[in-house]
Enzyme design. Sequence first.
Site, short mmCIF file in Angstrom:
data_model
loop_
_atom_site.label_atom_id
_atom_site.label_comp_id
_atom_site.label_asym_id
_atom_site.label_seq_id
_atom_site.Cartn_x
_atom_site.Cartn_y
_atom_site.Cartn_z
N ARG A 77 6.47 -5.15 13.27
CA ARG A 77 6.28 -4.01 12.04
C ARG A 77 4.99 -2.90 12.28
O ARG A 77 3.73 -3.69 12.34
CB ARG A 77 6.35 -4.79 10.81
CG ARG A 77 6.17 -3.76 9.63
CD ARG A 77 6.45 -4.64 8.28
NE ARG A 77 5.28 -5.18 7.90
CZ ARG A 77 4.16 -4.49 7.08
NH1 ARG A 77 4.26 -3.21 6.69
NH2 ARG A 77 3.21 -5.32 6.88
N HIS A 121 1.72 3.78 5.39
CA HIS A 121 0.58 2.84 5.60
C HIS A 121 -0.40 3.51 5.08
O HIS A 121 -1.44 3.38 5.89
CB HIS A 121 0.74 1.93 6.46
CG HIS A 121 0.04 0.54 6.17
ND1 HIS A 121 0.55 -0.64 6.62
CD2 HIS A 121 -1.10 0.30 5.82
CE1 HIS A 121 -0.33 -1.61 6.47
NE2 HIS A 121 -1.32 -1.16 6.11
N GLU A 166 2.61 -1.77 0.62
CA GLU A 166 1.53 -2.15 -0.54
C GLU A 166 1.34 -0.94 -1.25
O GLU A 166 0.12 -0.34 -1.49
CB GLU A 166 0.25 -2.79 -0.25
CG GLU A 166 0.33 -3.82 0.98
CD GLU A 166 -0.74 -4.53 1.39
OE1 GLU A 166 -1.84 -4.04 1.19
OE2 GLU A 166 -0.69 -5.64 1.98
N ASN A 293 3.58 -9.57 1.28
CA ASN A 293 2.55 -9.75 1.47
C ASN A 293 1.34 -10.46 0.82
O ASN A 293 1.14 -10.38 -0.20
CB ASN A 293 1.61 -8.36 1.68
CG ASN A 293 2.50 -7.36 2.80
OD1 ASN A 293 3.54 -7.60 3.41
ND2 ASN A 293 1.77 -6.35 2.97
N TYR A 295 -2.13 -12.87 0.40
CA TYR A 295 -3.36 -13.15 1.13
C TYR A 295 -3.97 -14.41 0.45
O TYR A 295 -4.68 -15.27 0.79
CB TYR A 295 -4.35 -12.10 1.20
CG TYR A 295 -3.77 -11.35 2.50
CD1 TYR A 295 -4.02 -11.59 3.80
CD2 TYR A 295 -2.97 -10.35 2.22
CE1 TYR A 295 -3.73 -10.87 4.77
CE2 TYR A 295 -2.43 -9.39 3.32
CZ TYR A 295 -2.89 -9.67 4.41
OH TYR A 295 -2.11 -9.06 5.64
N GLU A 358 3.29 -10.00 5.57
CA GLU A 358 1.89 -9.92 6.07
C GLU A 358 1.53 -11.43 5.51
O GLU A 358 1.43 -11.82 4.35
CB GLU A 358 1.20 -8.85 5.39
CG GLU A 358 1.17 -7.57 6.23
CD GLU A 358 0.28 -6.45 5.59
OE1 GLU A 358 -0.72 -7.02 5.04
OE2 GLU A 358 0.60 -5.40 5.87
O1 IFM Z 1 -5.50 -4.66 6.72
C1 IFM Z 1 -4.62 -4.72 5.64
C2 IFM Z 1 -3.40 -4.02 5.82
O2 IFM Z 1 -3.54 -2.63 6.13
C3 IFM Z 1 -2.44 -4.36 4.31
N1 IFM Z 1 -2.68 -5.54 3.91
C4 IFM Z 1 -3.62 -6.20 3.96
C5 IFM Z 1 -4.50 -6.26 5.30
C6 IFM Z 1 -5.79 -7.04 5.28
O3 IFM Z 1 -6.73 -6.66 4.20
#
Ligand code: IFM
Length: 453
Positions: A77, A121, A166, A293, A295, A358
């Site tokens: 991607r 992006h 995002e 995504n 984290y 992600e």
């Molecule tokens: O690097 C970023 C990415 O551009 C978008 N998602 C989170 C990643 C880590 O912060």
Amino acid sequence: MPNISFPNNFIWGVAASAYQIEGAWNEDGKGVSIWDTFVHTPGKIVNGETGDVAIDHYHRYKEDIALMAELGLRHYRFSTAWTRLLPNGTGQVNPKGVAFYDRLIDTLLKHNIEPYLCLFHWDLPQTLQDQGGWPKRETAYAFADYARLVTKHFGDRLNVIFTHNEPWVAAFAGHFFGEHAPGQKDLGAALRAQHHILLSHGLAAEAIRAEAKHPIKIGITLNLTPVYPASDSKKDQEAAARVDAIMNRIVLDPLLKGTTPMLEFKVIKPFLGNLIQPGDLEKIRTLDILGVNYYSRAVIKHSSKIPIVNVEQVHPEGNEYSGMWEIFPEGLYALLTRIQNDYLAPREDAAPTLMVTENGVPVPDGLDFDGRVRDERRIRYLKNHLFQVHRAIQDGVPVKGYFHWSFMDNFEWALGYGQRFGLVYVDYKTQKRTVKDSGRWFARVMEENGLEV
Ligand code: IFM
């Protein structure tokens, strides 16, 4: 030997974005984006770093794709830079930009790597910003034209197009917190940007479907954050619900239900005016692939720290932290099951395909004396998160794929080059690439379609 296995045809991949890796910011006719402007504004980026050169993927894409192939990658991607194709956002097409993405896509296909192209992006053309940017409705229509152009030129070789990566970050980090381009601090602008980005998703989906000569699946990737109250108090629970609405439901509800929590809050209503026009929400509710995504989580208490919404994020003790966030693998399970229960299972029409698009961790990797990068922390992070994805699948959540962020170390926006997310280490001085231990480990996971935990 793996002791957890993923379903047959599970999609393994990696992700990256144009501004973070390409460099060549003003080469071959590329126009200026808001990120080009932002990084050249003193004080915006740690150490004054920029993506001017980034990891020079524009010139090294062949070598990078060969490395992907060597690791057995089958899905990638990436995003196209709007300003490489349309230097001013609309109008004149840049043939050298088209030629670059032609070469990139053809090279991926030659190596049997399926391109998952993402249109946006965060690198909005500066010309469109000068005309008002995402807070202006016209930008959504310009985006749909850009989507049509991409489909016209590259659609014959694509099965999937993601519209946005995002959208919440583009709207809020860029227009409310001011930490990202274009650096505004205005809640009204953030809400308008949020709505217009989602509207542009719907308009782009229409444009892509009309232009495509074969069915192309339309996706979007959302940064989603499970929200936990800091205590059992009613105030903290209500604060957590507000954050959930303004971070998660603000994107999920329009895309999957055709509603929006923006209309629920008295404090927000004055900012809206006639922002949401008749028919907008119906247009936005169209999706074939929902990309998640993930984290970290957010733990929230009631406070006046962030005004209007009256909340504050707290950082609980007891868990490991990375360079940027608390590490909380269970949050991924909670998020996937919540999406299934609240959004996918109740639908009467076909639910979009669900994927993790992600997930990854920034750790301060370095080359050891023998030239190896022993990033055990990343391997542990991935094991724990993949375990939670597998657990969600076992419990009936139809997760179809997992993309690691990122393939190579790259430019981490306002944080510059200090945060390394790659499976491949990049020496930013020489641009030499070195596969980290995690890269070899991930290659084995993909090959065996499972892992030992
Ligand atoms: O690097 C970023 C990415 O551009 C978008 N998602 C989170 C990643 C880590 O912060």
